[in-house]
Design a protein around this motif. Structure first.
Motif, PDB file in Angstrom:
ATOM      1  N   LEU A  71      13.456   7.516   6.198  1.00 15.34           N
ATOM      2  CA  LEU A  71      12.701   6.418   5.612  1.00 15.34           C
ATOM      3  C   LEU A  71      11.243   6.447   6.060  1.00 15.34           C
ATOM      4  CD1 LEU A  71      12.807   3.839   3.896  1.00 15.34           C
ATOM      5  CD2 LEU A  71      13.348   2.596   5.987  1.00 15.34           C
ATOM      6  N   ALA A  72      11.012   6.679   7.353  1.00 11.21           N
ATOM      7  CA  ALA A  72       9.640   6.747   7.861  1.00 11.21           C
ATOM      8  C   ALA A  72       8.893   7.925   7.272  1.00 11.21           C
ATOM      9  CB  ALA A  72       9.656   6.838   9.388  1.00 11.21           C
ATOM     10  N   THR A  73       9.559   9.051   7.111  1.00  8.29           N
ATOM     11  CA  THR A  73       8.919  10.229   6.525  1.00  8.29           C
ATOM     12  C   THR A  73       8.616  10.004   5.047  1.00  8.29           C
ATOM     13  OG1 THR A  73      10.160  11.582   8.084  1.00  8.29           O
ATOM     14  CG2 THR A  73       9.146  12.715   6.238  1.00  8.29           C
ATOM     15  N   ALA A  74       9.479   9.294   4.350  1.00  5.45           N
ATOM     16  CA  ALA A  74       9.255   9.030   2.927  1.00  5.45           C
ATOM     17  C   ALA A  74       8.104   8.053   2.717  1.00  5.45           C
ATOM     18  CB  ALA A  74      10.527   8.494   2.293  1.00  5.45           C
ATOM     19  N   LEU A  75       7.902   7.123   3.641  1.00  4.20           N
ATOM     20  CA  LEU A  75       6.839   6.130   3.488  1.00  4.20           C
ATOM     21  C   LEU A  75       5.484   6.611   4.006  1.00  4.20           C
ATOM     22  CD1 LEU A  75       8.707   2.821   4.335  1.00  4.20           C
ATOM     23  CD2 LEU A  75       8.083   3.715   2.111  1.00  4.20           C
ATOM     24  N   ASP A  76       5.456   7.693   4.779  1.00  3.23           N
ATOM     25  CA  ASP A  76       4.182   8.193   5.305  1.00  3.23           C
ATOM     26  C   ASP A  76       3.169   8.544   4.211  1.00  3.23           C
ATOM     27  OD1 ASP A  76       4.444   7.791   7.979  1.00  3.23           O
ATOM     28  OD2 ASP A  76       5.241   9.779   8.416  1.00  3.23           O
ATOM     29  N   PRO A  77       3.549   9.233   3.127  1.00  2.70           N
ATOM     30  CA  PRO A  77       2.544   9.501   2.084  1.00  2.70           C
ATOM     31  C   PRO A  77       1.993   8.233   1.444  1.00  2.70           C
ATOM     32  CG  PRO A  77       4.436  10.939   1.804  1.00  2.70           C
ATOM     33  CD  PRO A  77       4.788   9.955   2.866  1.00  2.70           C
ATOM     34  N   LEU A  78       2.827   7.215   1.293  1.00  3.65           N
ATOM     35  CA  LEU A  78       2.348   5.953   0.734  1.00  3.65           C
ATOM     36  C   LEU A  78       1.309   5.309   1.648  1.00  3.65           C
ATOM     37  CD1 LEU A  78       2.622   3.752  -1.445  1.00  3.65           C
ATOM     38  CD2 LEU A  78       4.396   2.727  -0.018  1.00  3.65           C
ATOM     39  N   VAL A  79       1.568   5.309   2.949  1.00  3.23           N
ATOM     40  CA  VAL A  79       0.605   4.757   3.902  1.00  3.23           C
ATOM     41  C   VAL A  79      -0.683   5.574   3.883  1.00  3.23           C
ATOM     42  CG1 VAL A  79       0.180   4.356   6.365  1.00  3.23           C
ATOM     43  CG2 VAL A  79       2.375   3.743   5.373  1.00  3.23           C
ATOM     44  N   GLN A  80      -0.571   6.895   3.804  1.00  2.00           N
ATOM     45  CA  GLN A  80      -1.767   7.737   3.763  1.00  2.00           C
ATOM     46  C   GLN A  80      -2.589   7.484   2.502  1.00  2.00           C
ATOM     47  OE1 GLN A  80      -2.933   9.600   6.194  1.00  2.00           O
ATOM     48  NE2 GLN A  80      -1.212   8.944   7.454  1.00  2.00           N
ATOM     49  N   ILE A  81      -1.938   7.252   1.364  1.00  2.00           N
ATOM     50  CA  ILE A  81      -2.662   6.956   0.120  1.00  2.00           C
ATOM     51  C   ILE A  81      -3.395   5.624   0.246  1.00  2.00           C
ATOM     52  CG2 ILE A  81      -2.338   6.325  -2.310  1.00  2.00           C
ATOM     53  CD1 ILE A  81      -0.126   8.440  -2.406  1.00  2.00           C
ATOM     54  N   LEU A  82      -2.730   4.614   0.805  1.00  2.00           N
ATOM     55  CA  LEU A  82      -3.383   3.316   0.978  1.00  2.00           C
ATOM     56  C   LEU A  82      -4.575   3.398   1.923  1.00  2.00           C
ATOM     57  CD1 LEU A  82      -0.264   0.964   1.146  1.00  2.00           C
ATOM     58  CD2 LEU A  82      -1.839   1.306  -0.752  1.00  2.00           C
ATOM     59  N   VAL A  83      -4.444   4.199   2.978  1.00  2.00           N
ATOM     60  CA  VAL A  83      -5.568   4.385   3.899  1.00  2.00           C
ATOM     61  C   VAL A  83      -6.714   5.104   3.190  1.00  2.00           C
ATOM     62  CG1 VAL A  83      -6.279   5.651   5.973  1.00  2.00           C
ATOM     63  CG2 VAL A  83      -4.204   4.291   6.010  1.00  2.00           C
ATOM     64  N   ALA A  84      -6.395   6.074   2.346  1.00  2.00           N
ATOM     65  CA  ALA A  84      -7.442   6.843   1.666  1.00  2.00           C
ATOM     66  C   ALA A  84      -8.195   6.004   0.637  1.00  2.00           C
ATOM     67  CB  ALA A  84      -6.827   8.068   0.995  1.00  2.00           C
ATOM     68  N   ILE A  85      -7.505   5.106  -0.066  1.00  2.00           N
ATOM     69  CA  ILE A  85      -8.201   4.328  -1.101  1.00  2.00           C
ATOM     70  C   ILE A  85      -8.812   3.043  -0.559  1.00  2.00           C
ATOM     71  CG2 ILE A  85      -6.768   5.251  -2.945  1.00  2.00           C
ATOM     72  CD1 ILE A  85      -5.330   2.551  -3.029  1.00  2.00           C
ATOM     73  N   SER A  86      -8.629   2.746   0.719  1.00  2.00           N
ATOM     74  CA  SER A  86      -9.171   1.495   1.263  1.00  2.00           C
ATOM     75  C   SER A  86     -10.695   1.496   1.304  1.00  2.00           C
ATOM     76  CB  SER A  86      -8.608   1.231   2.658  1.00  2.00           C
ATOM     77  OG  SER A  86      -9.048   2.216   3.566  1.00  2.00           O
TER      78      SER A  86
END
Length: 175
Positions: free
Chosen positions: A106-121
């Motif tokens: 679950l943590a590995t699957a959510l890491d790309p989502l967190v990285q995308i949110l950090v990139a578009i912030s």
């Protein structure tokens, strides 16, 4: 004769919009120091983000690699004899391996989502800050400062979210 005419009084605009009652003395007006600090904050954030992205793409720092240690199990040798009675446990004993693996997946699957949110912030915070500057042009400086400060605080918290998630993961492993 008995009715007194009420004459409306015209109040100048600057008496009810400059908010001078909130401040004392020289605090009423922005000084060069205030303007310099307000201009330095976005440029400092932009420089920090640029350095982070430069280091990220040069592979000197990578936040996407998470080392995972698999549990080591020792296998006992198999004995070829059959016992006369085989004990059977009706209740499965919890080992924790499945729970750990599912949490890791679950943590590995959510890491790309967190990285995308950090990139578009950064682009979103920039647009919101520019929108706040339009409030200055419209004469609503209090709302402008509020919008700019909220966008800056939101950007900083989003950039720190991987750190917060790593701290939560470490606390979860300790428990």
């Amino acid at each position: 004769m008995f009715k007194k005419r009420i004459k409306p009084e015209v109040v100048p605009v600057n008496e009810y919009t400059d908010y001078s009652d909130r401040f004392e003395g020289d605090e009423k007006y922005a000084t060069l120091k205030h303007v310099a600090i307000a201009a330095a904050v976005p440029s400092t954030v932009a420089i920090g983000t640029g350095l982070f992205m430069f280091n990220k793409f040069n592979d000197t720092y990578s936040s996407t690699v998470i080392p995972v240690a698999a549990p080591q199990q020792v296998m006992e040798p198999v004995v070829a004899q059959m016992p006369s009675t085989i004990p059977v446990s009706t209740i499965a004993q919890p080992t924790g391996i499945i729970a750990e693996k599912s949490l890791e997946i679950l943590a590995t699957a959510l890491d790309p989502l967190v990285q995308i949110l950090v990139a578009i912030s950064f682009p979103i915070a920039s647009v919101i800050m520019v929108g706040g500057c339009f409030f200055f042009m419209l004469g609503n400086s209090e709302r402008a400062w509020n919008t700019i400060m909220n966008a800056g605080l939101g950007y900083v918290l989003i950039q720190m979210s991987p750190l917060f998630l790593q701290i939560l993961r470490t606390i979860g492993d300790a428990i």
